[in-house]
Scaffold this active site. Sequence first.
Site, PDB file in Angstrom:
ATOM      1  N   ASP A 339     -23.571  85.101 -16.139  1.00 48.31           N
ATOM      2  CA  ASP A 339     -22.552  83.935 -16.466  1.00 48.31           C
ATOM      3  C   ASP A 339     -21.723  83.580 -15.268  1.00 48.31           C
ATOM      4  O   ASP A 339     -21.430  84.129 -14.442  1.00 48.31           O
ATOM      5  CB  ASP A 339     -21.664  84.384 -17.486  1.00 48.31           C
ATOM      6  N   GLU A 340     -21.314  82.168 -15.398  1.00 50.01           N
ATOM      7  CA  GLU A 340     -20.228  81.795 -14.605  1.00 50.01           C
ATOM      8  C   GLU A 340     -20.364  82.054 -13.139  1.00 50.01           C
ATOM      9  O   GLU A 340     -19.535  82.199 -12.490  1.00 50.01           O
ATOM     10  CB  GLU A 340     -18.735  82.316 -14.926  1.00 50.01           C
ATOM     11  N   ALA A 341     -21.757  81.882 -12.856  1.00 50.25           N
ATOM     12  CA  ALA A 341     -21.896  81.986 -11.277  1.00 50.25           C
ATOM     13  C   ALA A 341     -21.595  80.849 -10.584  1.00 50.25           C
ATOM     14  O   ALA A 341     -22.455  80.266 -10.043  1.00 50.25           O
ATOM     15  CB  ALA A 341     -23.397  82.401 -11.145  1.00 50.25           C
TER      16      ALA A 341
END
Length: 532
Positions: A339-341
């Site tokens: 997530d949220e890379a």
Amino acid sequence: MRVLRRTLGTLLVLGAAVSCTAAHGDDAKPRGERPAALAPYERLLPAPASARAAGPGYAFGAGTVIRTGLADGAAADEVRQVGELLAEQLRGPSGLPLPVVDAADDKDADGIRLRLDEDAAGLGREGYRLETAASGVTLTARTPAGLFHAGQTLRQLVPLSGPGTVPGGTVTDAPRFAYRGAMLDIARHFFTVEQVKRYVDQLAQYKVNALHLHLTDDQGWRIAIDAWPRLAEYGGGSEVGGGPGGYWTKEDYRELVAYAGARYVDVVPEIDMPGHVNAAQASYAELNCDGKARERYTGIKVGFSSLCVGKERTYEFVDEVLGELARLTPGRYLHIGGDEALSTPAADYAAFMDRAQKTVGRYGKTVVAWHQLATARPAKGAVLQYWGHDRTAAADKAAVAAAAKAGHPVILSPADRLYLDMKYDRATKPGLAWAGYVPVQRAYAWNPGSYLPGVAESSVLGVEAPLWTETIGTRGDLEYMAFPRVLGLSELGWSPASALDWTSYRQRLSAQGPRLDAQDITFYRAPDVPWS
Ligand code: TNX
């Protein structure tokens, strides 16, 4: 007594109609309202597939014995363990001795009988039947897991304290979804094995069967890895707000896994990659593209760190970390985050996730990842965990729907429904509100089977309620945010769609209040529930 009767056959038909009611449930302000006096078989939570009060009850008292000698071979030991655990759980509140007896020849004698019957029809892998008559309570299931769940139901039918009558009746029950999870983030704030065991006990009694542990993030690395010792020793020594942090040894982790396993809760460990890795990059300079170690981080921003996707050393790290974790974990899933890379270019993200997924497969495990993986290349069989919300871009939802159509199971964790770190309302002290406030009704009143457009119920593996801990560092705050919303998760995951109904749920929830109090669980007395 009113009779509750549901049959598995009508569930699908009723599901759609009832979910409508649930979603648009009344907005009544019940302040001051007296709780309805529900009969024992009506107040079970999660609501069973079918429950019916009938006939005389069983006198649960000083002579009550738990009988487990009704299976043979390896199963006998496991049934005995289920019986011992149930005895322990019932002894505290009842004050009764409750010996566990496993002689095979007294299988029809009085008492609480645990009966394994591999041919019992309609119960599935986790279902059970509970029958109470004057001579005792018989729990029947095809598996020890089913017997465990039956025992948890029985705990809701015995008196809150002391001996007394278990009313006569029958429960026939099986879960709607295979996966009923809770996630705890022990990276932002560290929690000990003892604290997490307590949470496992609280969850397992409501038939939650998966504990997802968010073990690593920017603020801390919480699990010892032999090949990379500084991850825990240095990277574990920080947390949000500058506290001391901490980490679990492998022995700690094994202990928690065994404790959860005895309660039929599978541990799903998560190593979040390729973002959320500052603690690792602070521990090892070689995990950074520039070869320079990062400072440890104690804030709550997300999206600033990324593994060095072009470097081979990165994949040795991934291989060794996931390998050690796979060997420690009996369950089938390894969660690799994803997530949220926000600091990893899209092409790099896809290339990295390809390799990380392959590694999970090589260690014989099934990938779980946050739903961002849907926009890259999910590997065959990979499970996607959806954490979007009402305002999530249609394109992101469509990517998840396409993956589901291609055969990927989906775990639903909508942030504006199931995120236990969202505040209940503006007065809630801990918590965040980026997905909005999540009052108890909002957490409960939706239908996982028809929630995401294009994701059919058959693609939904289940539901999970994550508890992120940027703002939560104590047992009291953890419980206050989880309870009572996590009971809604339990019912969404277990109960037939036809049983989902806010009006009846809030009554059943209020009936759990004294049980939560008796277990010393800190919980939010939501104003939309008529607590006694
Ligand atoms: C989003 S949900 C995150 C977490 C935060 C959480 C706080 C997800 C996969 N990522 O990093 O802790 O919001 O609510």
